[in-house]
Design a protein around this motif. Structure first.
Motif, PDB file in Angstrom:
ATOM      1  N   LYS A 137       0.828  -1.215   0.000  1.00  9.41           N
ATOM      2  CA  LYS A 137       0.000   0.000   0.000  1.00  9.41           C
ATOM      3  C   LYS A 137       0.858   1.260   0.000  1.00  9.41           C
ATOM      4  CE  LYS A 137      -4.073  -2.041   2.187  1.00  9.41           C
ATOM      5  NZ  LYS A 137      -4.989  -2.040   3.364  1.00  9.41           N
ATOM      6  N   SER A 138       2.006   1.202   0.664  1.00 11.67           N
ATOM      7  CA  SER A 138       2.905   2.364   0.663  1.00 11.67           C
ATOM      8  C   SER A 138       3.392   2.663  -0.755  1.00 11.67           C
ATOM      9  CB  SER A 138       4.092   2.116   1.593  1.00 11.67           C
ATOM     10  OG  SER A 138       3.687   2.039   2.933  1.00 11.67           O
ATOM     11  N   ILE A 139       3.742   1.604  -1.493  1.00 10.04           N
ATOM     12  CA  ILE A 139       4.217   1.810  -2.867  1.00 10.04           C
ATOM     13  C   ILE A 139       3.085   2.312  -3.760  1.00 10.04           C
ATOM     14  CG2 ILE A 139       5.097   0.611  -4.914  1.00 10.04           C
ATOM     15  CD1 ILE A 139       6.738  -1.154  -3.064  1.00 10.04           C
ATOM     16  N   ARG A 140       1.892   1.734  -3.611  1.00 13.10           N
ATOM     17  CA  ARG A 140       0.767   2.172  -4.436  1.00 13.10           C
ATOM     18  C   ARG A 140       0.383   3.613  -4.115  1.00 13.10           C
ATOM     19  NH1 ARG A 140      -1.604  -3.056  -3.455  1.00 13.10           N
ATOM     20  NH2 ARG A 140      -3.224  -2.105  -2.143  1.00 13.10           N
ATOM     21  N   ALA A 141       0.478   3.983  -2.846  1.00  9.49           N
ATOM     22  CA  ALA A 141       0.166   5.364  -2.469  1.00  9.49           C
ATOM     23  C   ALA A 141       1.190   6.332  -3.056  1.00  9.49           C
ATOM     24  CB  ALA A 141       0.113   5.488  -0.951  1.00  9.49           C
ATOM     25  N   LEU A 142       2.485   5.933  -3.012  1.00  9.19           N
ATOM     26  CA  LEU A 142       3.517   6.798  -3.584  1.00  9.19           C
ATOM     27  C   LEU A 142       3.334   6.982  -5.094  1.00  9.19           C
ATOM     28  CD1 LEU A 142       6.719   5.633  -1.661  1.00  9.19           C
ATOM     29  CD2 LEU A 142       5.593   7.868  -1.506  1.00  9.19           C
ATOM     30  N   LYS A 143       2.830   5.951  -5.747  1.00 18.20           N
ATOM     31  CA  LYS A 143       2.605   6.061  -7.197  1.00 18.20           C
ATOM     32  C   LYS A 143       1.576   7.132  -7.529  1.00 18.20           C
ATOM     33  CE  LYS A 143       2.029   2.364  -9.637  1.00 18.20           C
ATOM     34  NZ  LYS A 143       1.515   1.027 -10.016  1.00 18.20           N
ATOM     35  N   THR A 144       0.671   7.430  -6.605  1.00 14.49           N
ATOM     36  CA  THR A 144      -0.382   8.420  -6.865  1.00 14.49           C
ATOM     37  C   THR A 144       0.081   9.848  -6.609  1.00 14.49           C
ATOM     38  OG1 THR A 144      -1.269   8.334  -4.595  1.00 14.49           O
ATOM     39  CG2 THR A 144      -2.100   6.703  -6.176  1.00 14.49           C
ATOM     40  N   THR A 145       1.325  10.034  -6.146  1.00 12.74           N
ATOM     41  CA  THR A 145       1.782  11.378  -5.790  1.00 12.74           C
ATOM     42  C   THR A 145       2.342  12.156  -6.977  1.00 12.74           C
ATOM     43  OG1 THR A 145       4.015  10.609  -5.244  1.00 12.74           O
ATOM     44  CG2 THR A 145       2.368  10.566  -3.483  1.00 12.74           C
ATOM     45  N   GLU A 146       2.327  11.565  -8.170  1.00 11.48           N
ATOM     46  CA  GLU A 146       3.005  12.189  -9.304  1.00 11.48           C
ATOM     47  C   GLU A 146       2.548  13.626  -9.544  1.00 11.48           C
ATOM     48  OE1 GLU A 146       3.770  11.409 -14.073  1.00 11.48           O
ATOM     49  OE2 GLU A 146       2.710   9.922 -12.863  1.00 11.48           O
ATOM     50  N   ASN A 147       1.204  13.888  -9.473  1.00 12.75           N
ATOM     51  CA  ASN A 147       0.690  15.230  -9.766  1.00 12.75           C
ATOM     52  C   ASN A 147       0.604  16.127  -8.533  1.00 12.75           C
ATOM     53  OD1 ASN A 147       0.283  14.509 -12.488  1.00 12.75           O
ATOM     54  ND2 ASN A 147      -1.717  13.609 -12.005  1.00 12.75           N
ATOM     55  N   VAL A 148       0.844  15.553  -7.348  1.00 11.80           N
ATOM     56  CA  VAL A 148       0.732  16.352  -6.118  1.00 11.80           C
ATOM     57  C   VAL A 148       1.968  16.133  -5.238  1.00 11.80           C
ATOM     58  CG1 VAL A 148      -1.791  16.432  -6.102  1.00 11.80           C
ATOM     59  CG2 VAL A 148      -0.591  14.482  -5.063  1.00 11.80           C
ATOM     60  N   LEU A 149       3.116  15.913  -5.880  1.00 13.78           N
ATOM     61  CA  LEU A 149       4.307  15.514  -5.127  1.00 13.78           C
ATOM     62  C   LEU A 149       4.730  16.583  -4.131  1.00 13.78           C
ATOM     63  CD1 LEU A 149       6.531  13.466  -4.640  1.00 13.78           C
ATOM     64  CD2 LEU A 149       7.825  14.513  -6.501  1.00 13.78           C
ATOM     65  N   GLN A 150       4.733  17.830  -4.542  1.00 11.35           N
ATOM     66  CA  GLN A 150       5.189  18.878  -3.645  1.00 11.35           C
ATOM     67  C   GLN A 150       4.315  18.984  -2.404  1.00 11.35           C
ATOM     68  OE1 GLN A 150       8.108  20.385  -4.142  1.00 11.35           O
ATOM     69  NE2 GLN A 150       7.820  21.234  -2.087  1.00 11.35           N
ATOM     70  N   GLN A 151       2.988  18.928  -2.602  1.00 10.53           N
ATOM     71  CA  GLN A 151       2.079  18.986  -1.460  1.00 10.53           C
ATOM     72  C   GLN A 151       2.242  17.753  -0.569  1.00 10.53           C
ATOM     73  OE1 GLN A 151       1.204  19.477  -4.596  1.00 10.53           O
ATOM     74  NE2 GLN A 151       0.219  21.495  -4.742  1.00 10.53           N
ATOM     75  N   ALA A 152       2.445  16.565  -1.186  1.00 16.19           N
ATOM     76  CA  ALA A 152       2.619  15.342  -0.406  1.00 16.19           C
ATOM     77  C   ALA A 152       3.895  15.399   0.427  1.00 16.19           C
ATOM     78  CB  ALA A 152       2.638  14.136  -1.336  1.00 16.19           C
ATOM     79  N   ILE A 153       4.938  16.025  -0.118  1.00 19.68           N
ATOM     80  CA  ILE A 153       6.186  16.185   0.637  1.00 19.68           C
ATOM     81  C   ILE A 153       5.983  17.140   1.805  1.00 19.68           C
ATOM     82  CG2 ILE A 153       8.537  17.059   0.519  1.00 19.68           C
ATOM     83  CD1 ILE A 153       8.672  16.021  -2.357  1.00 19.68           C
ATOM     84  N   GLU A 154       5.262  18.233   1.569  1.00 13.61           N
ATOM     85  CA  GLU A 154       5.035  19.221   2.629  1.00 13.61           C
ATOM     86  C   GLU A 154       4.245  18.632   3.793  1.00 13.61           C
ATOM     87  OE1 GLU A 154       3.182  22.640   0.986  1.00 13.61           O
ATOM     88  OE2 GLU A 154       4.840  23.125  -0.368  1.00 13.61           O
ATOM     89  N   ILE A 155       3.269  17.811   3.489  1.00 15.38           N
ATOM     90  CA  ILE A 155       2.457  17.213   4.549  1.00 15.38           C
ATOM     91  C   ILE A 155       3.220  16.120   5.281  1.00 15.38           C
ATOM     92  CG2 ILE A 155       0.266  16.026   5.016  1.00 15.38           C
ATOM     93  CD1 ILE A 155      -0.834  17.273   2.477  1.00 15.38           C
ATOM     94  N   GLY A 156       4.218  15.523   4.626  1.00 15.89           N
ATOM     95  CA  GLY A 156       4.983  14.449   5.244  1.00 15.89           C
ATOM     96  C   GLY A 156       4.552  13.064   4.804  1.00 15.89           C
ATOM     97  N   LEU A 157       3.704  12.997   3.770  1.00 15.94           N
ATOM     98  CA  LEU A 157       3.226  11.694   3.317  1.00 15.94           C
ATOM     99  C   LEU A 157       4.349  10.882   2.673  1.00 15.94           C
ATOM    100  CD1 LEU A 157      -0.182  12.784   1.713  1.00 15.94           C
ATOM    101  CD2 LEU A 157       0.275  12.076   4.066  1.00 15.94           C
ATOM    102  N   VAL A 158       5.188  11.542   1.886  1.00 15.92           N
ATOM    103  CA  VAL A 158       6.270  10.844   1.194  1.00 15.92           C
ATOM    104  C   VAL A 158       7.283  10.305   2.199  1.00 15.92           C
ATOM    105  CG1 VAL A 158       8.180  11.108  -0.428  1.00 15.92           C
ATOM    106  CG2 VAL A 158       5.971  12.161  -0.936  1.00 15.92           C
ATOM    107  N   ASP A 159       7.643  11.119   3.168  1.00 14.52           N
ATOM    108  CA  ASP A 159       8.612  10.669   4.168  1.00 14.52           C
ATOM    109  C   ASP A 159       8.068   9.507   4.988  1.00 14.52           C
ATOM    110  OD1 ASP A 159      10.445  12.525   3.370  1.00 14.52           O
ATOM    111  OD2 ASP A 159       9.966  13.988   4.920  1.00 14.52           O
ATOM    112  N   ALA A 160       6.785   9.530   5.296  1.00 13.25           N
ATOM    113  CA  ALA A 160       6.191   8.450   6.087  1.00 13.25           C
ATOM    114  C   ALA A 160       6.243   7.126   5.321  1.00 13.25           C
ATOM    115  CB  ALA A 160       4.745   8.802   6.450  1.00 13.25           C
ATOM    116  N   CYS A 161       5.904   7.173   4.033  1.00 12.67           N
ATOM    117  CA  CYS A 161       5.960   5.956   3.220  1.00 12.67           C
ATOM    118  C   CYS A 161       7.398   5.474   3.049  1.00 12.67           C
ATOM    119  CB  CYS A 161       5.326   6.216   1.856  1.00 12.67           C
ATOM    120  SG  CYS A 161       3.536   6.347   1.877  1.00 12.67           S
TER     121      CYS A 161
END
Length: 561
Positions: free
Chosen positions: A129-153
């Motif tokens: 699920k972590s990998i599948r969630a990261l795959k969905t960040t392509e268009n919102v990567l900057q926002q996902a990084i700011e919230i901490g979603l990328v680091d958590a995965c």
């Protein structure tokens, strides 16, 4: 606003109170939503409406992150309807809720908190699920990084890889050993689920996500053989032979990132995989640092390469030069600089590899004479310190002349200039002496060298024979000397014995003079006693009388008469 199953139906249904309906465009799709309910849950919307109550909210909100399906989740939440969060939409929901200000500061139990709780409990603990969630960040990567979603995965993936590195893929088997002999034992827990559960491949992530995650794994000391396996698979997944210009730019970024991540340890990646990466780097126009790094790694294990590896590498050099001798020189230099074994078998293997490569490359009818000479000189320099034979180069020269029969006499002489007749075996010289493809000057040189070798052989044989005779004479003289020393020792012992006998005779004479006047019988008995003593000593009289035993017998005979 009544909720529908699709955004299209919601946006097309008019509201009874038109003033309370906002029209918001999301990715080209117009969505209708209640103004008050949206402002009640979204701090950003509320602030905009307070300052610009009559203006177009879509223009004031700017580019909304997410897609119409994500905005539908937000609209349903604002209207108090049930929402469905999933691995595929939770990242976009978090980013849109964060952008709209749907935080606890604006309203308790808001959408952002709810989405983050779902993400933390349902996505982060799972590798897949972590990998599948990261795959969905392509268009919102900057926002996902700011919230901490990328680091958590990423942190979750690194921790799970430390616990079970086989999640990254099967490592390369070295020297034909299986995984267990190589220290690559599978996790017992992982084996239980091999049939029922298949892990998501980390290599499906884009390079801007994949690179920092792998870098973190290396830093946290995930076993490098598994990291290397993942890197090799990533290259296969993301680099193709036929790519558009846009794709080439992306693939160049990939190969450069992979080269930065590659471990420096020898043997973790097969030599063939490294050659394929270098081929891709050359074809994609990668940076000099990238190509140098790959050449260095190839150089460390060049003895594992094949002729086909070298030929495929050379096929990429088009335009003016098809075979890049300088590239091979750099790889060879790296090999020799990193060779630390006292066993020269590796050096011999590389020398034979270059000879075989030269023989195969010489079959290319498009190869000009100067290119062949440069490669042949490279082969000669490699074999000088190992085999010491020019037979491999002679074979390549013969093949090249056979495949290029239109060469001029000067070109043939240029090709043959790389041969050292003194280093050719007798069999190669015999073949060359009868080879009509060779220039006459070289044939004469081969015959001359053969005569010199024959003369040297005969001379060496004669010297060996002379050395044998001299050695025999020396041994004879030494034996005679030993015999002489033994003879002298015997003579010395005999002389000592003689002196002892003379001394006894003198004592006997003195005794006779003292006892003169005694009876004859006593004298005879005394004489008999001394004669017995002499007999025991081995002689009846002095050393000057050599026939004492014979005289004794004659005297006895006379007395009998």
């Amino acid at each position: 606003m009544a909720a529908k199953s699709s955004i299209g139906s919601i946006s097309r249904k008019p509201s009874k109170n038109a003033a309370s309906v906002l029209q918001i465009c999301v990715c080209g799709v117009t969505c209708s939503v209640n103004r008050e309910l949206l402002a009640e849950n979204c701090a950003r919307v509320a602030a905009v409406l307070r300052e610009n109550p009559q203006d177009n909210l879509s223009l004031l909100l700017g580019e909304i992150p997410g897609d119409p399906q994500t905005f539908e989740v937000v609209a349903r939440f604002c209207h108090g309807l049930e929402i469905e969060l999933s691995t595929e939409n939770v990242v976009h929901v978090c980013c849109l809720a964060y952008y709209l200000g749907m935080t606890e500061d604006h309203r308790t139990n808001n959408l952002l908190k709810r989405a983050l709780i779902y993400f933390q409990h349902n996505v982060v603990p799972s590798w897949n699920k972590s990998i599948r969630a990261l795959k969905t960040t392509e268009n919102v990567l900057q926002q996902a990084i700011e919230i901490g979603l990328v680091d958590a995965c990423a942190e979750s993936l690194v921790a799970q890889a430390l616990d079970d590195p086989r999640l990254l893929g099967e490592p390369v088997k070295i020297d034909g050993c299986d995984g267990e002999e190589n220290g690559l034992r599978a996790s017992a827990r992982r084996k239980l689920f091999d049939i029922e559960w298949k892990s998501e491949d980390l290599t499906v992530l884009a390079i801007r996500l994949y690179e920092p995650i792998i870098s973190a794994m290396i830093h946290r000391q995930v076993p490098l053989e598994y990291v290397a396996a993942s890197l090799c698979q990533y290259v296969k997944n993301w680099i193709s032979d036929n790519s558009t210009m846009y794709k080439k730019n992306s693939e160049r970024e990939v190969i450069e990132a992979i080269q930065r991540l590659l471990p420096d340890e020898k043997g973790l990646i097969s030599c063939r995989s490294l050659f394929e990466m270098l081929q891709s780097a050359i074809a994609l126009g990668a940076s000099v640092e990238c190509r140098d790094g790959l050449e260095l790694r190839i150089g460390k294990q060049l003895d594992q390469a094949t002729v086909q590896d070298l030929l495929k590498l050379c096929q990429l050099y088009t335009k003016d030069e098809k075979y890049d001798a300088e590239c091979l020189k750099r790889i060879l230099k790296n090999y020799y600089c990193n060779y630390t074994s006292s066993d020269i078998s590796g050096l011999i293997a590389v020398a034979e590899l270059i000879d075989e490569f030269l023989a195969e490359a010489s079959r290319d009818t498009d190869m000009n004479a100067s290119t062949f000479v440069s490669l042949a000189e490279l082969s000669a320099s490699v074999s000088t310190e190992t085999k010491g034979s020019s037979d491999g180069i002679y074979r390549a020269v013969d093949i090249y002349l056979d495949k290029h029969r239109c060469l001029t006499e000067s070109e043939r002489e240029e090709v043959c200039s790389v041969l050292d007749c003194n280093k050719m075996s007798p069999e190669a010289c015999e073949h060359a002496a009868q080879n009509q493809r060779l220039p006459l000057r070289l044939v004469v040189q081969v015959l001359f060298v053969g005569q010199l070798k024959l003369r040297d052989t005969i001379a060496n044989g004669a010297q060996s024979s002379d050395r044998g005779l001299v050695k025999g004479e020396e041994e004879h003289e030494e034996a005679a000397s030993r015999a002489g020393r033994v003879e002298e020792e015997v003579k010395e012992e005999m002389q000592k014995m003689s002196n002892k006998v003379l001394e006894l005779e003198r004592e006997c004479s003195e005794m006779k003079e003292i006892q003169r006047g005694c009876c004859n019988k006593t004298v005879k008995e005394k004489g008999s006693m001394w004669r017995e003593m002499k007999r025991k000593l081995g002689c009846m009289t002095t050393m000057h009388d050599c026939n004492c035993h014979v005289k004794k017998k004659k005297v006895q005979s006379k007395n009998v008469k």
